[in-house]
Design a protein around this motif. Structure first.
Motif, short mmCIF file in Angstrom:
data_model
loop_
_atom_site.label_atom_id
_atom_site.label_comp_id
_atom_site.label_asym_id
_atom_site.label_seq_id
_atom_site.Cartn_x
_atom_site.Cartn_y
_atom_site.Cartn_z
N GLU A 74 15.55 24.12 -11.60
CA GLU A 74 16.83 24.80 -11.31
C GLU A 74 16.64 26.10 -10.53
O GLU A 74 17.53 26.53 -9.80
N LYS A 75 15.48 26.74 -10.68
CA LYS A 75 15.27 28.06 -10.09
C LYS A 75 14.27 28.09 -8.94
O LYS A 75 14.04 29.15 -8.35
N ILE A 76 13.67 26.96 -8.59
CA ILE A 76 12.62 26.99 -7.57
C ILE A 76 13.14 27.50 -6.23
O ILE A 76 12.44 28.23 -5.54
N LEU A 77 14.37 27.18 -5.88
CA LEU A 77 14.89 27.63 -4.59
C LEU A 77 15.25 29.12 -4.59
O LEU A 77 15.49 29.69 -3.54
N ASP A 78 15.23 29.73 -5.78
CA ASP A 78 15.45 31.18 -5.87
C ASP A 78 14.15 31.96 -5.72
O ASP A 78 14.17 33.19 -5.69
N ALA A 79 13.03 31.27 -5.64
CA ALA A 79 11.73 31.93 -5.51
C ALA A 79 11.64 32.63 -4.16
O ALA A 79 12.35 32.30 -3.20
N ASN A 80 10.73 33.58 -4.09
CA ASN A 80 10.45 34.29 -2.85
C ASN A 80 10.13 33.27 -1.74
O ASN A 80 9.39 32.31 -1.99
N PRO A 81 10.64 33.47 -0.53
CA PRO A 81 10.37 32.52 0.56
C PRO A 81 8.88 32.31 0.83
O PRO A 81 8.46 31.20 1.15
N ASP A 82 8.08 33.36 0.69
CA ASP A 82 6.63 33.20 0.88
C ASP A 82 6.02 32.33 -0.20
O ASP A 82 5.11 31.54 0.06
N THR A 83 6.52 32.47 -1.42
CA THR A 83 6.04 31.63 -2.53
C THR A 83 6.39 30.18 -2.26
O THR A 83 5.55 29.29 -2.43
N LEU A 84 7.61 29.92 -1.83
CA LEU A 84 8.02 28.55 -1.52
C LEU A 84 7.18 27.96 -0.40
O LEU A 84 6.76 26.80 -0.48
N ALA A 85 6.92 28.74 0.63
CA ALA A 85 6.11 28.26 1.76
C ALA A 85 4.70 27.92 1.29
O ALA A 85 4.14 26.89 1.68
N PHE A 86 4.13 28.78 0.44
CA PHE A 86 2.79 28.53 -0.09
C PHE A 86 2.77 27.25 -0.93
O PHE A 86 1.89 26.40 -0.76
N LEU A 87 3.72 27.12 -1.85
CA LEU A 87 3.77 25.94 -2.71
C LEU A 87 3.95 24.67 -1.90
O LEU A 87 3.30 23.65 -2.14
N ARG A 88 4.85 24.72 -0.92
CA ARG A 88 5.13 23.55 -0.08
C ARG A 88 3.89 23.16 0.72
O ARG A 88 3.50 21.98 0.76
N GLY A 142 0.78 -1.23 0.00
CA GLY A 142 0.00 0.00 0.00
C GLY A 142 0.81 1.28 0.00
O GLY A 142 0.25 2.36 0.13
N ALA A 143 2.11 1.19 -0.11
CA ALA A 143 2.95 2.38 -0.09
C ALA A 143 2.76 3.17 -1.38
O ALA A 143 2.70 2.61 -2.47
N VAL A 144 2.64 4.46 -1.25
CA VAL A 144 2.51 5.36 -2.39
C VAL A 144 3.61 6.39 -2.29
O VAL A 144 3.90 6.92 -1.21
N PHE A 145 4.24 6.67 -3.41
CA PHE A 145 5.37 7.59 -3.44
C PHE A 145 4.91 8.91 -4.07
O PHE A 145 4.36 8.92 -5.17
N TYR A 146 5.10 10.01 -3.38
CA TYR A 146 4.76 11.34 -3.89
C TYR A 146 6.04 12.16 -4.01
O TYR A 146 6.87 12.17 -3.10
N LYS A 147 6.17 12.88 -5.10
CA LYS A 147 7.31 13.76 -5.29
C LYS A 147 6.87 15.19 -4.98
O LYS A 147 6.15 15.82 -5.76
N LEU A 148 7.30 15.68 -3.84
CA LEU A 148 6.88 17.00 -3.38
C LEU A 148 7.32 18.10 -4.34
O LEU A 148 6.54 18.98 -4.68
N GLY A 149 8.55 18.04 -4.80
CA GLY A 149 9.05 19.07 -5.71
C GLY A 149 8.26 19.14 -7.00
O GLY A 149 7.90 20.22 -7.47
N SER A 150 7.96 17.98 -7.58
CA SER A 150 7.16 17.94 -8.80
C SER A 150 5.77 18.51 -8.57
O SER A 150 5.22 19.22 -9.41
N ARG A 151 5.22 18.20 -7.42
CA ARG A 151 3.89 18.71 -7.08
C ARG A 151 3.93 20.23 -6.94
O ARG A 151 3.03 20.93 -7.41
N MET A 152 4.97 20.75 -6.30
CA MET A 152 5.11 22.20 -6.14
C MET A 152 5.23 22.89 -7.51
O MET A 152 4.61 23.94 -7.73
N LEU A 153 6.00 22.32 -8.42
CA LEU A 153 6.15 22.89 -9.75
C LEU A 153 4.83 22.88 -10.51
O LEU A 153 4.50 23.83 -11.23
N GLN A 154 4.04 21.81 -10.34
CA GLN A 154 2.74 21.73 -11.01
C GLN A 154 1.78 22.80 -10.47
O GLN A 154 1.06 23.43 -11.23
N ILE A 155 1.79 23.01 -9.17
CA ILE A 155 0.93 24.03 -8.58
C ILE A 155 1.31 25.41 -9.12
O ILE A 155 0.44 26.21 -9.49
#
Length: 77
Positions: A51-65, A27-40
């Motif tokens: 390559e540039k996601i970590l350069d995003a505004n910290p508030d943007t990263l927090a929202f996406l995460r 029943g294990a399911v694997f989710y890729k958080l980074g891919s999900r954040m990019l899709q959002i």
């Protein structure tokens, strides 16, 4: 039900680790958080690249995460 969330730095091998760790678990399911954040970001018409996601505004990263984690938890339950 067991839920394990593994995070890591892009291209650090965290995905390979998580896939190997969940292989063979019933029943294990694997989710890729980074891919999900990019899709959002794409869905919101604010595309980012791996390559540039970590350069995003910290508030943007927090929202996406937090949005990605909320989606994953909703799907997992």
């Amino acid at each position: 039900m067991t839920l394990a969330i593994v995070t890591g730095i892009s291209a650090s091998g965290a995905s390979d680790f998580a896939e190997a760790a969940t292989r063979g678990l019933d029943g294990a399911v694997f989710y890729k958080l980074g891919s999900r954040m990019l899709q959002i970001a794409r869905d919101l018409r604010r595309p980012l690249t791996t390559e540039k996601i970590l350069d995003a505004n910290p508030d943007t990263l927090a929202f996406l995460r937090s949005t990605a984690l909320e989606q994953i938890l909703t799907e997992a339950v």
